[in-house]
Enzyme design. Structure first.
Site, short mmCIF file in Angstrom:
data_model
loop_
_atom_site.label_atom_id
_atom_site.label_comp_id
_atom_site.label_asym_id
_atom_site.label_seq_id
_atom_site.Cartn_x
_atom_site.Cartn_y
_atom_site.Cartn_z
N LYS A 234 0.84 -1.21 0.00
CA LYS A 234 0.00 0.00 0.00
C LYS A 234 0.88 1.26 0.00
O LYS A 234 0.59 2.24 -0.70
CB LYS A 234 -0.94 -0.02 1.22
CG LYS A 234 -1.98 -1.12 1.10
CD LYS A 234 -2.78 -1.37 2.37
CE LYS A 234 -3.67 -2.60 2.16
NZ LYS A 234 -4.44 -3.00 3.34
N GLN B 24 -4.94 -1.46 9.65
CA GLN B 24 -4.67 -2.76 9.02
C GLN B 24 -5.10 -3.90 9.94
O GLN B 24 -4.76 -3.93 11.12
CB GLN B 24 -3.16 -2.86 8.71
CG GLN B 24 -2.73 -4.15 8.04
CD GLN B 24 -3.26 -4.29 6.61
OE1 GLN B 24 -3.38 -3.31 5.87
NE2 GLN B 24 -3.61 -5.51 6.23
N ASP C 268 -11.11 2.31 3.57
CA ASP C 268 -11.34 0.87 3.40
C ASP C 268 -12.83 0.59 3.19
O ASP C 268 -13.21 -0.53 2.84
CB ASP C 268 -10.87 0.10 4.64
CG ASP C 268 -9.53 -0.60 4.42
OD1 ASP C 268 -9.16 -0.82 3.26
OD2 ASP C 268 -8.88 -0.93 5.44
#
Ligand code: NAP
Length: 292
Positions: free
Chosen positions: A53, A97, A120
């Site tokens: 990422k 995460q 997200d």
């Protein structure tokens, strides 16, 4: 022969498009979009995903901040970090995460993120926005699947889409998107579905997001179907330097010849998840700077 959907290629195209937009933003003397990532502990796979990422941010010209916290962090302290990022005017979007340490509630952490910074697409508000006319930030993996189908011009309107797997991050939001944006007729299957094969054989578009390699065999697929395999499981493979390979939920070798389109694993849906994160971050930036 089927068309093999090349997620790597599409993700690269999306990154190029975003990089061009970021260059134009910087050329006009504005600050670049800024993504932050909180990662806890030292899980190797998580650090690899986060590394991907960060590299993607660098490639498109985003600013980024990586916050590495110990796995012993208290839930209260983690929520404080989330509150700080929510309030930080320089951060357009951020992710926490997963997985988190066992003593931290994933639901509490993800739902603490302001929906407009939730790149997200995990918060309840963003999830609910899928079934509105103006979706906000869409869950990254299903967003990537929809984008793949759009770019391959796969007709979804009026088609029967069967989604196997109903999780909060993959199967459930994808089912809603196929209904709301794809205008498909959707059947959702899960662990307790009886006679799975009866349903999957009816699918014009079959999406599988379970995490059981080889679950879908050729007897379960209609001739000419579009097959999208979200499953990604590490299986031991001594021929690989890493000692493992990634396996999808579909028995690719026997199913591919019957399909019109199919995603391979790896190289299908996987690369699109990061591309979606970048698209969401740019959208969050544009919403904050009123360019959306
Ligand atoms: P999950 O939370 O474990 O959900 C699995 C889903 O499959 C659940 O809805 C479960 O049903 C259902 N299921 C389990 N066994 C089944 C069976 N035999 N028949 C039909 N349905 C069954 O997993 P997830 O997070 O959605 O992930 C699923 C897979 O997608 C994993 O391999 C994961 O690594 C992969 N994934 C990949 C990406 C990517 O970027 N490529 C992103 C997300 C996930 P119940 O609801 O009844 O328990």
């Amino acid at each position: 022969m089927p068309t093999i959907i090349d997620g790597k290629k599409v993700a690269a195209e999306i990154k190029e498009e975003i990089a061009r937009k970021v260059k134009a933003i910087k050329d006009s003397e504005q600050r670049a979009p800024h993504l932050a990532i909180i990662i806890s502990g030292d899980d190797g796979a998580s650090h690899t995903y986060v590394g991907g990422k960060i590299n993607a941010c660098k490639a498109v010209g985003f600013d980024y901040t990586l916050m590495h916290v110990a796995s012993s962090i208290s839930e209260t302290k983690l929520l404080q970090h989330i509150d700080n990022l929510n309030q930080d005017p320089d951060i357009d979007g951020f992710i926490v995460q997963l997985p988190l340490p066992d003593h931290v509630s994933v639901e509490k952490a993800t739902d603490r993120i302001l929906p407009e910074k939730d790149v997200d697409g995990f918060t309840n508000q963003n999830f609910g926005s899928i079934v509105t006319e103006h979706p906000l930030l869409l869950p990254a993996t299903p967003f990537g699947v929809m984008e793949l189908m759009k770019r391959y011009k796969i007709e979804t309107k009026g088609k029967h889409c069967v989604v196997v797997g109903a999780s909060r991050i993959a199967g459930a939001p994808l089912s809603l998107m196929m209904m709301q944006q794809g205008l498909a007729t959707v059947t959702i299957c899960h662990m307790y579905t009886e006679e799975l094969e009866k349903h999957t054989k009816e699918a014009d578009i079959l999406v599988v997001a379970v995490g059981k390699p080889g679950l879908v065999t050729k007897q379960m697929v209609k001739e000419g179907a579009v097959v999208i395999d979200i499953g990604t499981t590490r299986v031991e493979d001594s021929t690989k330097k890493s000692g493992f390979r990634l396996a999808g939920d579909v028995n690719y070798d026997e199913v591919a010849p019957m399909c019109s389109y199919i995603t391979p694993v790896p190289g299908g849906v996987g690369p699109m998840t990061i591309a979606s994160l970048l698209m969401n971050t740019l959208k969050a930036y544009e919403m904050r700077t009123n360019q959306a």
